[in-house]
Design an enzyme around this catalytic site. Structure first.
Site, PDB file in Angstrom:
ATOM      1  N   TYR A 122       0.835  -1.207   0.000  1.00  0.00           N
ATOM      2  CA  TYR A 122       0.000   0.000   0.000  1.00  0.00           C
ATOM      3  C   TYR A 122       0.869   1.257   0.000  1.00  0.00           C
ATOM      4  CZ  TYR A 122      -3.345   3.496   1.661  1.00  0.00           C
ATOM      5  OH  TYR A 122      -4.120   4.627   1.795  1.00  0.00           O
ATOM      6  N   LYS A 126       1.538   4.147  -3.025  1.00  0.00           N
ATOM      7  CA  LYS A 126       1.327   5.576  -2.796  1.00  0.00           C
ATOM      8  C   LYS A 126       2.607   6.361  -3.100  1.00  0.00           C
ATOM      9  CE  LYS A 126      -2.954   5.653  -1.273  1.00  0.00           C
ATOM     10  NZ  LYS A 126      -4.035   6.366  -2.006  1.00  0.00           N
TER      11      LYS A 126
END
Length: 209
Positions: A122, A126
Protein backbone atom coordinates in the site's frame (compact mmCIF):
# COMPACT_ATOMS: atom_id res chain seq x y z
CA UNK A 1 -11.20 32.81 -11.40
CA UNK A 2 -10.04 29.22 -11.77
CA UNK A 3 -11.38 26.09 -13.40
CA UNK A 4 -10.82 23.10 -11.12
CA UNK A 5 -11.03 19.41 -11.93
CA UNK A 6 -11.78 17.04 -9.04
CA UNK A 7 -10.97 13.36 -9.60
CA UNK A 8 -12.65 11.27 -6.92
CA UNK A 9 -15.50 13.63 -6.02
CA UNK A 10 -17.65 10.89 -4.48
CA UNK A 11 -15.18 9.79 -1.78
CA UNK A 12 -14.92 11.09 1.79
CA UNK A 13 -12.34 13.75 0.94
CA UNK A 14 -13.54 14.35 -2.60
CA UNK A 15 -17.06 15.22 -1.44
CA UNK A 16 -15.63 17.88 0.85
CA UNK A 17 -13.37 19.26 -1.89
CA UNK A 18 -16.40 19.52 -4.18
CA UNK A 19 -18.48 21.29 -1.54
CA UNK A 20 -15.72 23.77 -0.73
CA UNK A 21 -14.87 24.43 -4.38
CA UNK A 22 -18.47 25.17 -5.35
CA UNK A 23 -18.70 27.64 -2.46
CA UNK A 24 -15.38 29.36 -3.27
CA UNK A 25 -15.56 32.69 -5.09
CA UNK A 26 -12.15 32.01 -6.67
CA UNK A 27 -13.59 29.03 -8.57
CA UNK A 28 -15.30 29.78 -11.85
CA UNK A 29 -16.15 26.18 -12.75
CA UNK A 30 -15.74 22.72 -11.27
CA UNK A 31 -15.33 19.64 -13.46
CA UNK A 32 -16.01 16.41 -11.58
CA UNK A 33 -15.90 13.26 -13.72
CA UNK A 34 -17.70 10.43 -11.92
CA UNK A 35 -19.30 7.07 -12.63
CA UNK A 36 -22.69 8.18 -11.28
CA UNK A 37 -24.38 11.54 -11.47
CA UNK A 38 -23.83 14.16 -8.77
CA UNK A 39 -26.40 16.68 -7.59
CA UNK A 40 -26.59 19.48 -10.19
CA UNK A 41 -25.07 22.89 -9.55
CA UNK A 42 -24.82 25.93 -11.87
CA UNK A 43 -21.00 25.88 -11.77
CA UNK A 44 -20.57 22.10 -11.90
CA UNK A 45 -19.78 20.07 -15.01
CA UNK A 46 -20.26 16.37 -14.23
CA UNK A 47 -19.23 14.09 -17.11
CA UNK A 48 -20.12 10.45 -16.46
CA UNK A 49 -17.01 8.40 -17.19
CA UNK A 50 -15.15 5.15 -16.82
CA UNK A 51 -11.65 6.14 -15.73
CA UNK A 52 -10.24 3.13 -17.56
CA UNK A 53 -11.55 4.48 -20.86
CA UNK A 54 -10.53 8.15 -20.75
CA UNK A 55 -8.87 9.21 -24.00
CA UNK A 56 -7.65 12.68 -23.11
CA UNK A 57 -9.56 14.22 -26.01
CA UNK A 58 -12.58 15.19 -23.91
CA UNK A 59 -13.10 19.00 -23.95
CA UNK A 60 -13.57 19.28 -20.19
CA UNK A 61 -9.86 18.61 -19.52
CA UNK A 62 -9.18 22.32 -20.08
CA UNK A 63 -8.75 23.37 -16.45
CA UNK A 64 -6.27 25.38 -14.40
CA UNK A 65 -5.92 23.05 -11.43
CA UNK A 66 -6.46 19.38 -10.62
CA UNK A 67 -7.27 17.86 -7.24
CA UNK A 68 -7.03 14.08 -7.08
CA UNK A 69 -8.63 12.15 -4.22
CA UNK A 70 -9.01 8.84 -6.05
CA UNK A 71 -8.42 5.83 -3.84
CA UNK A 72 -9.73 2.43 -2.82
CA UNK A 73 -8.78 -0.52 -0.63
CA UNK A 74 -7.33 -3.84 -1.73
CA UNK A 75 -10.39 -5.54 -0.26
CA UNK A 76 -12.79 -3.46 -2.33
CA UNK A 77 -10.62 -3.56 -5.45
CA UNK A 78 -10.28 -7.34 -5.24
CA UNK A 79 -6.57 -7.61 -6.01
CA UNK A 80 -3.30 -5.72 -5.81
CA UNK A 81 -3.40 -5.18 -9.57
CA UNK A 82 -6.87 -3.59 -9.38
CA UNK A 83 -5.78 -1.47 -6.41
CA UNK A 84 -2.77 -0.14 -8.37
CA UNK A 85 -5.06 0.74 -11.25
CA UNK A 86 -7.21 3.01 -9.07
CA UNK A 87 -4.53 4.45 -6.78
CA UNK A 88 -1.69 4.80 -9.27
CA UNK A 89 -2.72 4.45 -12.92
CA UNK A 90 -5.85 6.63 -12.80
CA UNK A 91 -4.25 9.58 -10.94
CA UNK A 92 -1.39 9.49 -13.45
CA UNK A 93 -3.75 9.37 -16.44
CA UNK A 94 -5.74 12.31 -15.07
CA UNK A 95 -2.53 14.26 -14.52
CA UNK A 96 -1.21 13.62 -18.04
CA UNK A 97 -4.48 14.53 -19.77
CA UNK A 98 -4.99 17.73 -17.78
CA UNK A 99 -1.37 18.81 -18.21
CA UNK A 100 -1.64 18.30 -21.96
CA UNK A 101 -4.62 20.69 -21.94
CA UNK A 102 -2.85 23.40 -19.96
CA UNK A 103 -3.33 22.62 -16.26
CA UNK A 104 -0.56 24.10 -14.11
CA UNK A 105 -1.42 22.91 -10.60
CA UNK A 106 -1.94 19.38 -9.24
CA UNK A 107 -2.81 18.43 -5.64
CA UNK A 108 -2.81 14.78 -4.58
CA UNK A 109 -4.39 13.15 -1.55
CA UNK A 110 -1.83 10.48 -0.62
CA UNK A 111 -1.09 8.73 2.69
CA UNK A 112 1.07 9.06 5.76
CA UNK A 113 4.15 6.88 5.28
CA UNK A 114 4.01 6.86 1.47
CA UNK A 115 7.37 5.65 0.17
CA UNK A 116 8.26 4.17 -3.21
CA UNK A 117 10.87 2.03 -1.45
CA UNK A 118 8.53 0.63 1.21
CA UNK A 119 8.14 -3.11 1.70
CA UNK A 120 4.44 -2.55 2.33
CA UNK A 121 2.48 -2.76 -0.92
CA UNK A 122 0.00 0.00 0.00
CA UNK A 123 2.66 2.51 1.03
CA UNK A 124 4.90 1.57 -1.89
CA UNK A 125 2.08 2.20 -4.37
CA UNK A 126 1.33 5.58 -2.80
CA UNK A 127 5.00 6.47 -2.96
CA UNK A 128 5.27 5.40 -6.60
CA UNK A 129 2.39 7.59 -7.70
CA UNK A 130 3.85 10.56 -5.81
CA UNK A 131 7.19 10.01 -7.57
CA UNK A 132 5.70 9.50 -11.03
CA UNK A 133 3.46 12.56 -10.75
CA UNK A 134 6.47 14.64 -9.77
CA UNK A 135 8.22 13.57 -12.97
CA UNK A 136 5.42 15.00 -15.15
CA UNK A 137 6.58 18.55 -14.54
CA UNK A 138 3.58 20.41 -13.15
CA UNK A 139 4.39 24.02 -12.30
CA UNK A 140 2.79 23.52 -8.87
CA UNK A 141 2.59 20.06 -7.26
CA UNK A 142 1.23 19.39 -3.78
CA UNK A 143 1.16 16.09 -1.88
CA UNK A 144 -1.04 15.79 1.20
CA UNK A 145 -0.30 12.76 3.40
CA UNK A 146 -3.07 12.28 5.96
CA UNK A 147 -3.26 9.54 8.56
CA UNK A 148 -6.61 7.78 9.08
CA UNK A 149 -9.41 9.89 7.58
CA UNK A 150 -12.64 10.64 9.38
CA UNK A 151 -15.52 11.50 7.07
CA UNK A 152 -18.68 10.34 5.34
CA UNK A 153 -18.14 7.43 2.96
CA UNK A 154 -20.36 5.67 0.44
CA UNK A 155 -19.18 2.29 1.75
CA UNK A 156 -18.30 0.90 5.18
CA UNK A 157 -14.59 0.21 5.75
CA UNK A 158 -14.48 -1.95 8.86
CA UNK A 159 -10.71 -1.75 9.40
CA UNK A 160 -10.75 2.01 9.03
CA UNK A 161 -13.74 2.35 11.38
CA UNK A 162 -11.95 0.33 14.05
CA UNK A 163 -8.79 2.40 13.60
CA UNK A 164 -10.76 5.63 13.99
CA UNK A 165 -12.37 4.34 17.19
CA UNK A 166 -9.04 3.25 18.67
CA UNK A 167 -7.11 6.36 17.65
CA UNK A 168 -9.86 8.65 18.93
CA UNK A 169 -9.95 6.87 22.29
CA UNK A 170 -6.16 7.03 22.59
CA UNK A 171 -5.78 10.51 21.13
CA UNK A 172 -3.89 12.04 24.08
CA UNK A 173 -1.04 9.52 23.71
CA UNK A 174 -1.07 9.12 19.91
CA UNK A 175 1.67 11.10 18.07
CA UNK A 176 0.19 13.95 16.03
CA UNK A 177 1.27 12.34 12.75
CA UNK A 178 -0.98 9.34 13.37
CA UNK A 179 -4.07 11.03 14.77
CA UNK A 180 -7.39 10.88 12.91
CA UNK A 181 -7.78 13.74 10.41
CA UNK A 182 -11.22 15.12 9.45
CA UNK A 183 -11.86 14.89 5.71
CA UNK A 184 -12.83 18.56 5.52
CA UNK A 185 -9.40 19.60 6.83
CA UNK A 186 -7.66 17.56 4.13
CA UNK A 187 -10.02 18.94 1.49
CA UNK A 188 -9.30 22.52 2.49
CA UNK A 189 -5.55 21.96 2.30
CA UNK A 190 -5.87 20.42 -1.17
CA UNK A 191 -8.11 23.19 -2.50
CA UNK A 192 -6.07 26.01 -1.00
CA UNK A 193 -2.83 24.70 -2.47
CA UNK A 194 -4.38 23.93 -5.87
CA UNK A 195 -5.82 27.43 -6.17
CA UNK A 196 -2.69 29.16 -4.90
CA UNK A 197 -0.59 27.39 -7.52
CA UNK A 198 2.65 28.11 -5.67
CA UNK A 199 5.51 26.94 -7.95
CA UNK A 200 7.44 23.85 -6.94
CA UNK A 201 6.76 20.67 -4.96
CA UNK A 202 5.19 20.83 -1.50
CA UNK A 203 4.48 17.95 0.91
CA UNK A 204 1.99 18.44 3.76
CA UNK A 205 2.34 15.72 6.39
CA UNK A 206 -0.56 14.63 8.56
CA UNK A 207 0.54 16.64 11.60
CA UNK A 208 0.43 19.82 9.49
CA UNK A 209 -3.25 19.42 8.69
Amino acid sequence: MARVLIAGATGAVGQEVLRLALADSQVERVVAPTRRALSPHPRLENPLVDYASLSGSEPWWEVDAVICTLGTTIGKAGSQEAFRRVDRDYPLAVARHALMHGARSYALNSSVGADAGSKTFYLRTKGEVERDLDALGYCSYTIVRPSVIWGERQEVRLGESLAIFALTALRPVVPRRYRVVPAVRIAKALLDRALAGVPGRKVLESEQL
